[in-house]
Write an enzyme that holds these catalytic residues in place. Structure first.
Site, PDB file in Angstrom:
ATOM      1  N   ARG A 541       0.836  -1.197   0.000  1.00 13.83           N
ATOM      2  CA  ARG A 541       0.000   0.000   0.000  1.00 13.83           C
ATOM      3  C   ARG A 541       0.870   1.245   0.000  1.00 13.83           C
ATOM      4  O   ARG A 541       1.852   1.330   0.743  1.00 13.83           O
ATOM      5  CB  ARG A 541      -0.909  -0.007   1.226  1.00 13.83           C
ATOM      6  N   SER A 605       5.807  -5.127   8.196  1.00 14.38           N
ATOM      7  CA  SER A 605       5.107  -5.899   9.250  1.00 14.38           C
ATOM      8  C   SER A 605       5.704  -7.279   9.475  1.00 14.38           C
ATOM      9  O   SER A 605       5.005  -8.290   9.473  1.00 14.38           O
ATOM     10  CB  SER A 605       3.621  -6.015   8.876  1.00 14.38           C
ATOM     11  N   ASP A 659       3.699  -2.784  11.590  1.00 11.79           N
ATOM     12  CA  ASP A 659       2.304  -2.336  11.428  1.00 11.79           C
ATOM     13  C   ASP A 659       1.626  -2.102  12.773  1.00 11.79           C
ATOM     14  O   ASP A 659       0.745  -1.253  12.911  1.00 11.79           O
ATOM     15  CB  ASP A 659       1.502  -3.336  10.605  1.00 11.79           C
TER      16      ASP A 659
END
Length: 942
Positions: A541, A605, A659
């Protein structure tokens, strides 16, 4: 001329077709399809009225719950005694059910004996009636040489309206069929039988089930045909039952599964619903009956009354001179002289007219051939109306079932019993055709019950035993997944120990407790445009965040999501980071900012060891990533090198965060009390703000920050503990708590289902806690449990399909769908069908329970871990009570219908001295990465 006309008219009447004469006389009994559809709609409305708790008391059709939850599935077995009480005679039977075989294959063997009931007992005391039944039962045991020392399960078929609060309890509402035994109405029939058995003595019998003959008929036919979910009786009386969705039955608790409802449809019309279809002959039959104004439909349909209806019609026609030249015999005037057996005989294909003549002669009449034709026509119209009315009722029931299940078409079987249906030569055929016309969208098969109600009662008992055994086995299977309060406290204690061990500079720890070099949460002064990048699952993203006074402006509009192909996830590290750089370039091009050198925060993450806010060395891959030459390398450096290789743009990568840290930072922007981040999605993790003095791993930074903290404190000022805490240096710790148990500390709660999932994963022996909690694994745990239950014959009829053997087919999203409170079991079945699993209603209930057990355990374990974290923070600060907020992200927490609630309840139970608020992250870890970069940049600027 007028006289001639009269003569012609007179002779034309004499020569009129006798059937037309009867048709004209009995026009009110001719029911056309539009009238039948109207009656069907009225009956369905009555059904709904009877199912509702609010309107049941006023409903004519009582819709009585039977507590029969399932039809046979072929796995039933055992020896049973059965009593069939419903007429002037009753049967005692021994029924042997063999597992895995249908009735036609010899699966049910029966021995029976019929005992008469003396007429005086029908109207005598209930005690005498049941003593007679009990003594006959004992006689049967002796005659068949059945051991009286052994306990025998017994099923009772009781063909009278009863209100049941359990399968083995039933209060008699009212007698019918000439029974009037005193002292039974309003009493528990099963208890009356038990007391009679005790008075008789000499036998050990346990009454396990009491059913209506209609229910027993459905169960008998259901043993051979799994589509049989409707029972129909058209004999001396009439009734129907069917499997209704439990959430529609207000009179019983529970909303999952189905239950057979005994409609007691013979009472349809008792409230006037059929007044415009009732003829003068129906009124006369009703007035002369033992129960005027009651059982109106039954008096229009059943064998007890059809013969009498024919007699009354013939009598009136004779009185009007339309039959027998006006002759009326005493026999014709006598009630009961024409029976339903006579009606059937009159309509025989070959000998109907001959039979009609013989019947009329026996009534002391002298019929002409035309009289015989006319009387035969009367019988046809009366019986045809009966079958039409039954068809209309069936159409209502089948429409209800189809609508319940949201089906365009319905395939279903109706089990049928009763002398009218069985012996009348044309009845069944007429009924089938009318049903087909009224509801063409239903494909209905009619199956005649083989010695129905007696066998069916035994099968009800067998099914009840099978369900009880199944329940025990399912409970035993799921027991290891159900955690006690003591076990959860133990998990909390172990997590606390692992947190402490991970903070130390030396010694092993399964929970890594990685420093993030994030020293504070946002304070609202952050500003500027930041690029946020995020890699943590199957997507990458990119997000442009515009901060103005700590607020996120239009961040949702400026983002793009890029899928990460499996070949990239599991290829080389260079290919992975080249893919990321390509996505960043595309996003900057999309935003028209390729020439700008933006500060960027990178959410990565996966477990990383950090020596600073902008460096992160990958410890190990998780979540199915296996890209080579990455573990042990600085991921920020690898991204910078990939950007250089593209030579299209430049970025100032200010920070790299997990994350979980990003989530905490995002939520802290909204709530200053947010000092914990939790991820419960594809993976799971927690971060929190730890006091720097407790982090032995970073001695140099700890000394510097502690000095800065001392300078901020006011010398000699007395502060509350909460205010003192504000000046204490802290750092966010990325716990990587998914590794708890990698050292064997969770082996006592890990099941063999979990072990199978672990062994088949990409990282066996690693992330054991995560594999108990996260969305990547829960569906696979469920699949392992379902596989075990199916192999044990408890699910899907013991058929292990290829789909069920396929790893990964049961995605965690199915748990959320299946456990949804708004999702009916029919839709659960639809979800299973998408997976190639052909399930019954019972299967769907068990699958939903398995999903619930697995997700409930996951939420409890997550709560136990979080309780350890909040209690540690409270104790760090020396507080009796802590108020704190947890920022949360992840599909499991956000989308699963029960996960968040169970998690919060568990934290409250295990950490009672902490008030924990949960704040779902709106911007997610992406905006958190931008905020982390902004906070870090602000610190550097100072």
């Amino acid at each position: 001329m007028f006289a001639v006309h009269l003569v012609v008219s007179f002779f034309s009447k004499l020569q009129e077709d006798p059937t037309k004469k009867v048709d004209r006389f009995m026009y009110a009994m001719h029911l056309h399809d539009d009238q039948l559809s109207d009656i069907s709609a009225r009956f369905q409305a009555e059904m709904k009225k009877g199912l509702s708790a609010e309107s049941n008391a006023a409903a004519a059709v009582k819709m009585l719950p039977t507590h029969v939850h399932s039809t046979p599935d072929g796995s039933e077995k055992g020896h049973f005694l059965a009593l069939d009480l419903g007429g002037s005679k009753f049967k005692v039977l021994q029924v042997k059910v063999r597992e895995g075989t249908g009735v036609r294959r010899g699966g049910v063997e029966m021995e029976e004996k019929t005992y008469p009931i003396p007429e005086e007992l029908l109207t005598g005391s209930g005690k005498e009636l049941f003593d007679h039944v009990s003594e006959s039962l004992k006689d049967f045991l002796h005659e068949k040489k059945i051991s009286v020392e052994k306990k025998h399960p017994l099923a009772l078929t009781f063909s009278f309206p009863c209100e049941q609060s359990a399968l083995n309890q039933g209060l008699l509402l009212n007698w019918s069929k000439n029974f009037r035994a005193r002292g039974v109405q309003g009493k528990d029939v099963v208890q009356a039988l038990r007391e009679a058995v005790n008075r008789t003595g000499g036998m050990d019998v346990e009454v396990l089930a009491m059913v209506n003959d209609t229910v027993a008929t459905m169960m008998t036919c259901g043993f051979d045909d799994r589509y049989c979910e409707v029972g129909l009786i058209v004999g001396s009386g009439t009734n129907a039952c069917y499997m209704e969705e439990l959430h529609h039955i207000d009179l019983v608790e529970g909303d999952e599964g189905r239950m057979c409802v005994n409609t007691e449809w013979g009472a349809f019309g008792d409230d006037g619903a059929l007044n415009d279809y009732i003829t003068e002959f129906d009124r006369e039959v009703d007035a002369a009956s033992n129960n005027p104004g009651k059982q109106i439909l039954e008096k229009m349909v059943s064998g007890m009354y059809l013969g009498e209806l024919v007699r009354l019609v013939v009598l009136k026609m004779a009185k009007l001179g339309l039959l027998f030249e006006g002759q009326v015999s005493d026999a014709l005037r006598t009630k009961g002289k024409i029976t339903t057996a006579h009606v059937a005989a009159m309509e025989e294909y070959k000998h109907g007219l001959k039979n009609t003549r013989n019947i009329l002669v026996d009534l002391d009449l002298s019929p002409t051939p035309d009289d015989c034709i006319a009387v035969q026509r009367v019988s046809t119209i009366v019986s045809f109306r009966s079958s039409n009315l039954v068809a209309a009722g069936l159409a209502a029931i089948l429409t209800q079932i189809r609508q319940n299940r949201h089906l365009r078409t319905l395939r279903i079987t109706v089990g049928v019993d009763g002398t009218v249906y069985k012996t009348h030569p044309r009845y069944a055929n007429r009924l089938h055709k009318v049903v087909q016309r009224l509801i063409p969208e239903c494909h209905v098969r009619f199956v005649l019950s083989d010695r129905g109600s007696s066998k069916g009662a035994a099968l009800v008992t067998a099914v009840a035993q099978r369900l009880a055994s199944q329940r025990r086995q399912v409970d035993e299977t799921l027991l290891p997944l159900r955690l006690s309060g003591e076990q959860l406290l133990l998990v909390k204690k172990r997590m606390r120990g692992a947190l402490e061990a991970g903070l130390k500079s030396k010694g092993p720890s399964a929970v890594k407790m990685l420093p993030s070099y994030v020293y504070q949460t946002p304070d609202g002064t952050e500003h500027g445009k930041y690029l946020a990048l995020g890699l943590g699952g199957t997507n990458f993203r990119a997000l442009l965040v515009d901060l103005k006074k700590g607020l996120l402006q239009n961040s949702r509009l400026n983002h793009k999501i890029y899928p990460t192909p499996v070949e990239i996830m599991q290829g080389s590290g260079e290919e992975l980071f080249d893919h990321i750089a390509q996505c960043v370039g595309d996003f900057l091009d999309y935003m028209g900012m390729k020439s700008a050198r933006l500060p960027a925060g990178f959410t990565f993450s996966f477990p990383c060891e950090q020596a600073g806010i902008d460096t992160g060395t990958l410890v190990s891959w998780t979540k199915r990533f296996k890209a080579t030459d990455c573990e042990g390398h600085n991921v920020v450096g690898m991204l910078r090198e990939a950007i250089k290789r593209r030579n299209e743009f430049d970025l100032d990568i200010v920070s790299v965060v997990n994350d979980t840290v990003g989530t905490m930072m995002s939520c802290a922007c909204e709530d200053p009390q947010c000092e914990i981040g939790l991820i419960a999605g594809t993976g799971t993790n927690v971060c929190y703000m730890e006091e720097l003095k407790n982090i032995e791993k970073i001695e140099q930074e700890k000394g510097q920050m502690e000095r800065e903290g001392e300078e901020k404190q006011d010398d000699g000022a007395e502060r509350e503990k909460k205010e003192e805490h504000a000046g204490i240096p802290k750092m966010c710790i990325n716990t990587e708590w998914g590794g708890l148990g990698d050292d064997g500390f969770l082996d006592d709660i890990i099941t063999h289902y979990d072990s199978e999932v672990d062994q088949n994963s990409l990282n066996p022996g690693k992330q054991r806690f995560e594999k108990l909690i996260s969305g990547m694994y829960l569906g696979e745990v469920v699949r392992q449990v379902l596989l075990n239950l199916t192999r044990g014959g408890l699910l899907f009829r013991g058929q292990v399909t290829e789909a069920l053997k396929t790893p990964g087919i049961f995605h965690t999203k199915y748990l959320s769908q299946i456990e949804s409170d708004r999702l009916a079991l029919l839709q659960v079945r639809s979800v299973l069908q998408q997976l190639g699993l052909d399930s019954t209603c019972d299967d769907s209930i068990i699958v939903k329970e398995v999903c619930g057990a697995v997700s409930h355990r996951a939420a409890q374990l997550c709560g136990a871990g979080l309780a350890a974290v909040v209690d540690k923070i409270r104790e760090n600060r020396g507080l009796d009570h802590l108020d704190i907020t947890v920022g949360v992200d992840g599909s499991l927490y956000k989308l699963h219908p029960h996960f968040s609630g169970v998690l919060q309840q568990t934290v409250k139970m295990l950490a009672p001295q902490c008030t924990v608020s949960f704040l779902p992250s709106e911007g997610g870890s992406g905006t958190g990465a931008a905020l982390t970069a902004a906070v870090a940049r602000k610190k550097l600027e100072k």
